[in-house]
Write a protein that holds these residues in place. Structure first.
Motif, PDB file in Angstrom:
ATOM      1  N   LEU A  10      10.290  28.312  81.173  1.00  0.00           N
ATOM      2  CA  LEU A  10       9.026  28.598  80.440  1.00  0.00           C
ATOM      3  C   LEU A  10       7.930  27.335  80.346  1.00  0.00           C
ATOM      4  O   LEU A  10       6.797  27.636  80.304  1.00  0.00           O
ATOM      5  N   GLU A  78       6.406  33.282  73.131  1.00  0.00           N
ATOM      6  CA  GLU A  78       7.154  32.417  74.021  1.00  0.00           C
ATOM      7  C   GLU A  78       8.404  32.353  73.573  1.00  0.00           C
ATOM      8  O   GLU A  78       9.336  32.159  74.232  1.00  0.00           O
ATOM      9  N   SER A 175       3.307  26.763  75.560  1.00  0.00           N
ATOM     10  CA  SER A 175       4.287  26.179  76.283  1.00  0.00           C
ATOM     11  C   SER A 175       4.511  24.673  75.825  1.00  0.00           C
ATOM     12  O   SER A 175       5.737  24.382  75.965  1.00  0.00           O
TER      13      SER A 175
END
Length: 186
Positions: A10, A78, A175
């Motif tokens: 990720l 996320e 991120s």
């Protein structure tokens, strides 16, 4: 450690953050606050043994708070991609700067406006309390006197057990925030 490994994909291309680690970081408060469901929450318990992101908001804010909230919602998404995997899940903690206007009901309404998943299920708590209770938290995270019109647009990211903290601007990509949360645990 497994959480860090599982999420590597990720954050693989994330730009390096100039987030210098602060050690030992803030001296944590013993404050007792209430969450969006009017459930008592001890800051000691919340900031004990997993990565956390702490920010400050108020439901009447028309400036930076909506941006912060949107960034945190993206970060939550996320994190949820890694939820099925093992490891300590990061906790998002949003602390009110308005003890008079931010009741559990107004916080729930604010969260509904943004479609947020709050509580233990979402690993995101929005906390409020009395001026005295909140002041103890504001002080340790450099929020001066808790003046809503003067609040910093920063996220505090850390792992209290290792006493490693850093700060990131509210426009930081989710991120990169995830990367900082996982680094805090290393």
């Amino acid at each position: 450690m497994a959480f860090i490994f599982c999420c590597t994909w990720l954050i693989a291309g994330a730009a390096a953050q100039d987030g210098r680690w602060i050690s030992p970081g803030p001296t944590l408060s013993h404050a007792q606050l209430v969450d969006q469901d009017d459930k008592a929450r001890s800051m000691d318990d919340l900031l004990r043994d997993r990565p956390v992101l702490v920010n400050f908001f108020f439901t009447g804010c028309q400036a930076v708070c909506p941006t912060q909230t949107a960034q945190l919602a993206l970060l939550q998404a996320e994190i949820s991609k890694c939820r099925a995997l093992t490891g300590s899940q990061p906790l998002l903690i949003s602390v009110s700067l308005d003890p008079y206007g931010d009741t559990p009901a107004s916080i729930r309404a604010y969260a509904e406006r943004f479609g947020l998943v709050l509580g233990d299920k979402g690993n995101w708590l929005m906390l409020s309390g009395t001026h005295e209770q909140l002041s103890a938290v504001w002080r340790v995270f450099d929020q001066e006197n808790g003046d809503p019109s003067q609040h910093a647009s920063l996220f505090w990211i850390g792992h209290p057990a290792s006493k490693r903290w850093t700060r990131a601007d509210v426009t930081t990509e989710p991120s990169i925030l995830l990367k900082l949360l996982t680094e805090a645990n290393e």
